[in-house]
Motif scaffolding. Structure first.
Motif, PDB file in Angstrom:
ATOM      1  N   ALA A   1       1.046  -1.341   0.397  1.00 46.29           N
ATOM      2  CA  ALA A   1       0.138   0.007  -0.374  1.00 46.29           C
ATOM      3  C   ALA A   1       0.552   1.458   0.033  1.00 46.29           C
ATOM      4  O   ALA A   1       0.364   1.936  -0.699  1.00 46.29           O
ATOM      5  CB  ALA A   1      -1.067   0.051   1.142  1.00 46.29           C
ATOM      6  N   LYS A   2       2.250   1.179   0.975  1.00 51.62           N
ATOM      7  CA  LYS A   2       2.922   2.274   0.503  1.00 51.62           C
ATOM      8  C   LYS A   2       3.062   2.701  -1.084  1.00 51.62           C
ATOM      9  O   LYS A   2       4.044   3.869  -1.315  1.00 51.62           O
ATOM     10  CB  LYS A   2       3.788   2.300   2.137  1.00 51.62           C
ATOM     11  CG  LYS A   2       3.260   1.774   3.357  1.00 51.62           C
ATOM     12  CD  LYS A   2       5.014   1.736   4.185  1.00 51.62           C
ATOM     13  CE  LYS A   2       3.935   1.857   5.690  1.00 51.62           C
ATOM     14  NZ  LYS A   2       4.997   1.633   6.617  1.00 51.62           N
TER      15      LYS A   2
ATOM     16  N   ASP B   1      -2.791   5.719  -6.898  1.00 49.66           N
ATOM     17  CA  ASP B   1      -2.621   4.773  -7.772  1.00 49.66           C
ATOM     18  C   ASP B   1      -3.838   4.125  -6.744  1.00 49.66           C
ATOM     19  O   ASP B   1      -4.019   3.688  -6.024  1.00 49.66           O
ATOM     20  CB  ASP B   1      -1.715   3.628  -7.682  1.00 49.66           C
ATOM     21  CG  ASP B   1      -2.870   2.303  -9.020  1.00 49.66           C
ATOM     22  OD1 ASP B   1      -3.693   3.072  -9.206  1.00 49.66           O
ATOM     23  OD2 ASP B   1      -1.917   2.093  -9.808  1.00 49.66           O
ATOM     24  N   GLU B   2      -5.097   5.230  -7.340  1.00 52.01           N
ATOM     25  CA  GLU B   2      -6.191   4.732  -5.904  1.00 52.01           C
ATOM     26  C   GLU B   2      -6.893   3.246  -6.738  1.00 52.01           C
ATOM     27  O   GLU B   2      -6.909   2.686  -5.201  1.00 52.01           O
ATOM     28  CB  GLU B   2      -7.554   5.988  -7.096  1.00 52.01           C
ATOM     29  CG  GLU B   2      -7.103   7.127  -6.235  1.00 52.01           C
ATOM     30  CD  GLU B   2      -8.351   8.205  -6.614  1.00 52.01           C
ATOM     31  OE1 GLU B   2      -9.162   7.596  -7.732  1.00 52.01           O
ATOM     32  OE2 GLU B   2      -8.363   9.259  -6.627  1.00 52.01           O
TER      33      GLU B   2
ATOM     34  N   ALA C   1      -7.027   0.611  -3.640  1.00 53.70           N
ATOM     35  CA  ALA C   1      -8.561   0.286  -3.250  1.00 53.70           C
ATOM     36  C   ALA C   1      -7.994  -1.209  -2.859  1.00 53.70           C
ATOM     37  O   ALA C   1      -9.157  -1.732  -1.598  1.00 53.70           O
ATOM     38  CB  ALA C   1      -9.634   0.638  -3.855  1.00 53.70           C
ATOM     39  N   LEU C   2      -8.053  -1.389  -3.775  1.00 54.81           N
ATOM     40  CA  LEU C   2      -7.515  -3.210  -3.645  1.00 54.81           C
ATOM     41  C   LEU C   2      -7.022  -3.535  -2.516  1.00 54.81           C
ATOM     42  O   LEU C   2      -7.593  -4.585  -1.345  1.00 54.81           O
ATOM     43  CB  LEU C   2      -7.195  -4.141  -5.011  1.00 54.81           C
ATOM     44  CG  LEU C   2      -7.533  -3.844  -6.001  1.00 54.81           C
ATOM     45  CD1 LEU C   2      -7.339  -4.585  -7.250  1.00 54.81           C
ATOM     46  CD2 LEU C   2      -9.065  -4.847  -6.055  1.00 54.81           C
TER      47      LEU C   2
ATOM     48  N   THR D   1      -6.452  -5.684   3.129  1.00 54.49           N
ATOM     49  CA  THR D   1      -6.276  -5.582   4.678  1.00 54.49           C
ATOM     50  C   THR D   1      -7.407  -5.884   6.203  1.00 54.49           C
ATOM     51  O   THR D   1      -7.472  -6.320   6.889  1.00 54.49           O
ATOM     52  CB  THR D   1      -5.435  -4.230   4.554  1.00 54.49           C
ATOM     53  OG1 THR D   1      -4.248  -4.173   4.225  1.00 54.49           O
ATOM     54  CG2 THR D   1      -5.168  -3.615   5.816  1.00 54.49           C
ATOM     55  N   LYS D   2      -8.419  -5.340   5.218  1.00 56.55           N
ATOM     56  CA  LYS D   2      -9.877  -5.226   5.963  1.00 56.55           C
ATOM     57  C   LYS D   2     -10.682  -6.650   6.362  1.00 56.55           C
ATOM     58  O   LYS D   2     -10.694  -6.950   7.169  1.00 56.55           O
ATOM     59  CB  LYS D   2     -10.711  -4.664   5.276  1.00 56.55           C
ATOM     60  CG  LYS D   2     -10.484  -3.164   5.387  1.00 56.55           C
ATOM     61  CD  LYS D   2     -11.728  -2.507   4.709  1.00 56.55           C
ATOM     62  CE  LYS D   2     -11.163  -0.474   4.800  1.00 56.55           C
ATOM     63  NZ  LYS D   2     -13.220  -0.021   4.417  1.00 56.55           N
ATOM     64  N   GLN D   3     -10.028  -7.580   5.018  1.00 56.59           N
ATOM     65  CA  GLN D   3     -10.532  -9.142   5.211  1.00 56.59           C
ATOM     66  C   GLN D   3      -9.217  -9.624   6.001  1.00 56.59           C
ATOM     67  O   GLN D   3      -9.897 -10.806   6.644  1.00 56.59           O
ATOM     68  CB  GLN D   3     -10.570 -10.063   3.943  1.00 56.59           C
ATOM     69  CG  GLN D   3     -11.644  -9.155   2.203  1.00 56.59           C
ATOM     70  CD  GLN D   3     -12.946  -9.297   3.541  1.00 56.59           C
ATOM     71  OE1 GLN D   3     -12.827 -10.541   4.423  1.00 56.59           O
ATOM     72  NE2 GLN D   3     -13.556  -8.386   3.603  1.00 56.59           N
ATOM     73  N   THR D   4      -8.231  -9.142   5.918  1.00 53.51           N
ATOM     74  CA  THR D   4      -7.343  -9.684   7.182  1.00 53.51           C
ATOM     75  C   THR D   4      -7.393  -9.286   8.388  1.00 53.51           C
ATOM     76  O   THR D   4      -7.845 -10.676   8.965  1.00 53.51           O
ATOM     77  CB  THR D   4      -5.524  -9.657   6.384  1.00 53.51           C
ATOM     78  OG1 THR D   4      -5.722  -8.052   6.832  1.00 53.51           O
ATOM     79  CG2 THR D   4      -5.258  -9.982   5.405  1.00 53.51           C
TER      80      THR D   4
END
Length: 411
Positions: free
Chosen positions: A213-214, A219-220, A224-225, A230-233
């Protein structure tokens, strides 16, 4: 003529010393017959009295046996009218004997049992109904094993039916609790192993996703992907932590705990969530509630799970009533006015991963199905009990019971 001696009559001279005349002897012979009959009747009457007393003792003894046994016994005649109804039936169905004698099976029992009885009556032999649900006058549902057998005389003439009702409600509940405890224990061991194994790759995935992500900042589309990954982890990590909580049903510091205080503190934590969900809180807490031996953190988790489940069940808002009482132990009831639990789901609500929250609602994530499993394990750890009463569309009430703190007595 019986030609046997009943008694012996001794004869002598008259008062004046004269011998008895033939007329005297003839009169005495006539009287002797009547005296013999009187003596024999007296003996027969005494024997009959003894037989009646013996019969009454035997009758009382047999009735005492039937009255003292722990199963319900009733007898009906060939017209299905109740002729006998023992004390256990009075207790089980809350109907006094005086209201049952002379009435038919259909007038006393619910239609489901009456239909089964009529069906079985058409064939000979003994019939059994295993784990048959019978509703009582008070509205309770009892689980019973029922045996229906012909009532016969010594000459094997059928004069009615004998019905034996063995109430196994408490036994069935205990078997269910034991089965649940064994199942949760086995799954708990598996859950601990799986959770520890899954945690490591989840941490690696999360770390790499954050590093990527960093590198793709700006790159939007790719950001976003990676954000979704991250949220699912984090979501998977939450499930793993719940698994670990489920498996950790032992250990932790136990002390004297004020249940009222734990409930009050937990409700304070959820005050904003409940208010946002338009849930009104009502507390009826017994003021002089004695302490229990428990772990505050784990008990708070129990109430947190139950309060959140109640909130989720009241999608349009409602009332959450929390009550504590002092009886044979400390009793807590948590009632909601929500959608209730379907009858076929009630027996599965403590199963790990079983949930009725099948889809996200109002942006909330679906349930993992571990909350009540963890709750059940914690209640068992505290030597307590938990049971539920629910009807679809009419709300749900969870009951919790904890033993008192046992104080040592110095002699």
């Amino acid at each position: 003529m019986q030609h046997r001696t009943i008694a012996v009559l001794g004869l002598g001279k008259t008062k004046d010393g004269d011998f008895l005349s033939s007329e005297d002897v003839e009169l005495l012979q006539t009287l002797a017959g009547y005296i013999g009959i009187a003596i024999q009747n007296a003996r027969l009457y005494k024997s009959l009295e003894q037989k009646v007393a013996q019969y009454e003792r035997l009758k009382d003894f047999n009735e005492n046996i039937v009255e003292s046994i722990s199963v319900g016994v009733l007898a009906v005649d060939l017209d299905d009218r109740i002729e006998f109804w023992n004390s256990q039936m009075e207790v089980m169905f809350a109907i006094p004997r005086s209201e049952t004698l002379g009435r038919t099976i259909g007038e006393i029992f619910p239609a489901a049992f009456s239909q089964e009885f009529r069906r079985m009556r058409q064939s000979s032999g003994v019939h059994n109904l295993y784990k048959f649900r019978v509703e009582t006058r008070s509205g309770d549902t009892r689980m019973a094993n029922i045996a229906i057998a012909p009532l016969v005389t010594r000459r094997f003439h059928v004069i009615g039916r004998l019905i034996i009702v063995d109430d196994i409600t408490e036994r069935t509940d205990l078997e269910s609790q034991l089965s649940q405890a064994e199942k949760l224990s086995s799954i708990g061991l598996l859950a601990a192993g799986v959770a520890h194994e899954v945690n490591t790759p989840l941490a690696v995935i999360s770390s790499y996703a954050q590093l990527l992500a960093k590198q793709v900042q700006g790159d939007e589309k790719q950001s976003a992907l990676l954000d979704k990954i991250t949220k699912q982890t984090f979501r998977a990590s939450e499930i793993v932590n719940n698994l670990l909580n489920f498996s950790r049903t032992a250990g932790g510091e136990f002390a004297d705990v004020n249940i009222n205080q734990v409930i009050h503190d937990t409700l304070s934590l959820l005050e904003h969530q409940l208010k946002s969900a338009r849930v009104r809180i009502e507390e009826d807490l017994y003021s002089d509630l004695p302490p229990i031996h428990g772990n505050i953190g784990k008990l708070q988790q129990v109430f947190l799970n139950l309060f959140l489940n109640a909130k989720d069940a009241m999608q349009g808002g409602g009332t959450l009533l929390v009550t504590t009482r002092n009886g044979s132990g400390v009793t807590v009831s948590i009632s909601d006015t929500g959608s209730g639990i379907a009858p076929d789901h009630v027996s599965r609500i403590y199963d790990p991963f079983f949930t009725t929250k099948t889809a996200p609602r109002n942006g909330e994530r679906r349930g993992t199905g571990l909350g009540l499993s963890v709750t059940y394990g914690i209640i068992q750890e505290h030597a307590g009990k938990i049971w539920v009463e629910s009807r679809e569309g009419q709300g749900t009430t969870f009951y919790l019971e904890f033993p008192f703190v046992r104080k040592a007595v110095n002699v």
